[in-house]
Design a protein around this motif. Structure first.
Motif, PDB file in Angstrom:
ATOM      1  N   PHE A 129       0.827  -1.203   0.000  1.00  0.00           N
ATOM      2  CA  PHE A 129       0.000   0.000   0.000  1.00  0.00           C
ATOM      3  C   PHE A 129       0.864   1.257   0.000  1.00  0.00           C
ATOM      4  O   PHE A 129       0.581   2.217  -0.721  1.00  0.00           O
ATOM      5  N   MET A 130       1.914   1.240   0.787  1.00  0.00           N
ATOM      6  CA  MET A 130       2.809   2.398   0.879  1.00  0.00           C
ATOM      7  C   MET A 130       3.442   2.705  -0.472  1.00  0.00           C
ATOM      8  O   MET A 130       3.522   3.863  -0.897  1.00  0.00           O
ATOM      9  N   GLN A 131       3.857   1.676  -1.187  1.00  0.00           N
ATOM     10  CA  GLN A 131       4.509   1.869  -2.481  1.00  0.00           C
ATOM     11  C   GLN A 131       3.559   2.448  -3.512  1.00  0.00           C
ATOM     12  O   GLN A 131       3.967   3.208  -4.389  1.00  0.00           O
ATOM     13  N   ARG A 132       2.271   2.111  -3.408  1.00  0.00           N
ATOM     14  CA  ARG A 132       1.314   2.503  -4.444  1.00  0.00           C
ATOM     15  C   ARG A 132       0.433   3.681  -4.062  1.00  0.00           C
ATOM     16  O   ARG A 132      -0.104   4.356  -4.930  1.00  0.00           O
ATOM     17  N   ALA A 133       0.274   3.931  -2.767  1.00  0.00           N
ATOM     18  CA  ALA A 133      -0.570   5.043  -2.323  1.00  0.00           C
ATOM     19  C   ALA A 133       0.230   6.168  -1.687  1.00  0.00           C
ATOM     20  O   ALA A 133      -0.321   7.232  -1.399  1.00  0.00           O
ATOM     21  N   GLY A 134       1.514   5.936  -1.438  1.00  0.00           N
ATOM     22  CA  GLY A 134       2.368   6.989  -0.906  1.00  0.00           C
ATOM     23  C   GLY A 134       2.209   7.252   0.575  1.00  0.00           C
ATOM     24  O   GLY A 134       2.735   8.252   1.080  1.00  0.00           O
ATOM     25  N   ARG A 135       1.504   6.386   1.276  1.00  0.00           N
ATOM     26  CA  ARG A 135       1.352   6.531   2.721  1.00  0.00           C
ATOM     27  C   ARG A 135       0.971   5.158   3.287  1.00  0.00           C
ATOM     28  O   ARG A 135       0.566   4.259   2.555  1.00  0.00           O
ATOM     29  N   THR A 136       1.072   5.017   4.578  1.00  0.00           N
ATOM     30  CA  THR A 136       0.711   3.746   5.188  1.00  0.00           C
ATOM     31  C   THR A 136      -0.809   3.606   5.225  1.00  0.00           C
ATOM     32  O   THR A 136      -1.535   4.601   5.122  1.00  0.00           O
ATOM     33  N   PRO A 137      -1.307   2.384   5.370  1.00  0.00           N
ATOM     34  CA  PRO A 137      -2.767   2.218   5.480  1.00  0.00           C
ATOM     35  C   PRO A 137      -3.378   3.038   6.605  1.00  0.00           C
ATOM     36  O   PRO A 137      -4.439   3.655   6.420  1.00  0.00           O
ATOM     37  N   ILE A 138      -2.746   3.066   7.757  1.00  0.00           N
ATOM     38  CA  ILE A 138      -3.298   3.813   8.887  1.00  0.00           C
ATOM     39  C   ILE A 138      -3.265   5.317   8.625  1.00  0.00           C
ATOM     40  O   ILE A 138      -4.214   6.041   8.954  1.00  0.00           O
ATOM     41  N   ASP A 139      -2.195   5.807   8.010  1.00  0.00           N
ATOM     42  CA  ASP A 139      -2.134   7.231   7.669  1.00  0.00           C
ATOM     43  C   ASP A 139      -3.245   7.596   6.690  1.00  0.00           C
ATOM     44  O   ASP A 139      -3.870   8.659   6.793  1.00  0.00           O
ATOM     45  N   PHE A 140      -3.500   6.711   5.728  1.00  0.00           N
ATOM     46  CA  PHE A 140      -4.578   6.971   4.773  1.00  0.00           C
ATOM     47  C   PHE A 140      -5.917   7.022   5.497  1.00  0.00           C
ATOM     48  O   PHE A 140      -6.732   7.929   5.260  1.00  0.00           O
ATOM     49  N   ARG A 141      -6.167   6.054   6.373  1.00  0.00           N
ATOM     50  CA  ARG A 141      -7.431   6.029   7.120  1.00  0.00           C
ATOM     51  C   ARG A 141      -7.605   7.307   7.938  1.00  0.00           C
ATOM     52  O   ARG A 141      -8.679   7.917   7.938  1.00  0.00           O
ATOM     53  N   ASN A 142      -6.558   7.716   8.637  1.00  0.00           N
ATOM     54  CA  ASN A 142      -6.645   8.918   9.461  1.00  0.00           C
ATOM     55  C   ASN A 142      -6.892  10.156   8.618  1.00  0.00           C
ATOM     56  O   ASN A 142      -7.650  11.063   9.006  1.00  0.00           O
ATOM     57  N   GLU A 143      -6.271  10.214   7.456  1.00  0.00           N
ATOM     58  CA  GLU A 143      -6.441  11.372   6.573  1.00  0.00           C
ATOM     59  C   GLU A 143      -7.868  11.470   6.065  1.00  0.00           C
ATOM     60  O   GLU A 143      -8.499  12.536   6.113  1.00  0.00           O
ATOM     61  N   VAL A 144      -8.410  10.345   5.581  1.00  0.00           N
ATOM     62  CA  VAL A 144      -9.762  10.354   5.028  1.00  0.00           C
ATOM     63  C   VAL A 144     -10.790  10.647   6.110  1.00  0.00           C
ATOM     64  O   VAL A 144     -11.700  11.469   5.930  1.00  0.00           O
TER      65      VAL A 144
END
Length: 314
Positions: free
Chosen positions: A278-293
């Motif tokens: 996920f980090m390689q393809r979304a540029g952030r960790t799964p948890i960081d993405f969840r927190n951002e959204v």
């Protein structure tokens, strides 16, 4: 190697069910954006949603930015937005837009019409802008549908429902088969790409290997690579990976499952493998993405179904 088999599916992403407004037949609802603003708070609209029914939206004035599956789209008068069940969407600022919103359940259409209108196609364009005669025909179909919806009680109920279904079918068929402007690329991809695309949709939680799909479909890896590049402008591997990332984003944004549970659902051997992917393809960790959204929608009110008190309709 094959991805780990899924042992169990996580609890479904919370969805918004369709509920017909009181006193109207189920399955179809037509409203103005002004009515949507009156019925639903700004905070509720700001929260990402995953309804189990279709949304069709067209503007008559102003502009609107709408997010569908984490990609932003700019809407202007004359354009049409089509959000399908399962897609995650989020409303932008509605104070500068006026238009018509059409909500419908897929089972209001007969199977032949649903197939012809491509309502099941998760790869169909999210936004289209009809041109020339198409625009006039689509607008006329939408106007007729809105008029019939607002004329509840003028016909016997069974006739009113039949009219709504037929008018909705006309609108959807028009939108699904717009004229392709001269000089545009061919709109129909070849059979190899379509078979690969459908196989990925069914099996992306089981395998992310192009070789497995090639074997499954009876093609060589090179054949799939050429077909996917022509049909989607991507390598076959990138196509698979993007589908996995999209599902991961949907689950992270809306589910209560941990990253480890999502990793298992998507067929990863370990949570660390999923996190790295996920980090390689979304540029952030799964948890960081969840927190951002979720941080963007902090303070949003709980959503409710349309037609029920302070109804949510999208």
């Amino acid at each position: 190697m094959m991805a780990k088999s899924r042992h169990h599916a996580p609890r479904d992403i919370p969805e918004i069910p369709f509920a017909a407004p009181a006193g109207t037949p189920a399955g179809v609802e037509v409203m103005s954006l002004a009515e949507l603003r009156r019925r639903v708070s700004e905070h509720t609209l700001a929260r990402p949603q995953r309804p189990d029914f279709h949304h069709l939206l067209t503007l008559t004035a102003g502009d609107l930015r709408h997010v569908v599956d984490f990609a932003g789209y700019a809407l202007h008068p004359g354009s049409w937005l089509w959000v399908r069940p399962g897609q995650v969407h989020q409303w932008g600022d509605l104070t500068r837009a006026e238009g018509t919103l059409i909500l419908f359940q897929q089972d209001v259409l007969d199977p032949a019409t649903a197939t012809a209108a491509r309502v099941d196609d998760p790869h169909a364009p999210v936004v289209t802008t009809p041109v020339a005669a198409d625009a006039e025909a689509v607008t006329m179909a939408a106007d007729h549908l809105r008029h019939e919806f607002q004329s509840f009680g003028h016909l016997p109920l069974e006739l009113h429902i039949a009219a709504l279904r037929h008018l909705l079918a006309v609108l959807l068929l028009r939108l699904a088969h717009l004229t392709v402007p001269v000089g545009s690329p061919a709109s129909e991809p070849d059979e190899t790409y379509l078979r690969f695309r459908d196989a990925v949709e069914r099996h992306f939680t089981a395998t992310r290997r192009v070789e497995d799909y090639a074997h499954m479909l009876g093609y060589s890896g090179r054949t799939l690579a050429r077909a996917t590049l022509a049909g989607a402008g991507l390598s076959a591997k990138e196509f698979i990976d993007r589908r996995v990332v999209l599902e991961a984003k949907r689950l992270l944004a809306h589910g209560d499952e941990s990253a480890a549970q999502i990793s298992d659902h998507l067929g990863f051997v370990t949570p660390s493998q999923f996190s790295k992917f996920f980090m390689q393809r979304a540029g952030r960790t799964p948890i960081d993405f969840r927190n951002e959204v979720r941080g963007r929608a902090e303070g949003a009110e709980e959503s409710v179904a349309p037609g029920q008190g302070s109804a949510w309709a999208g």
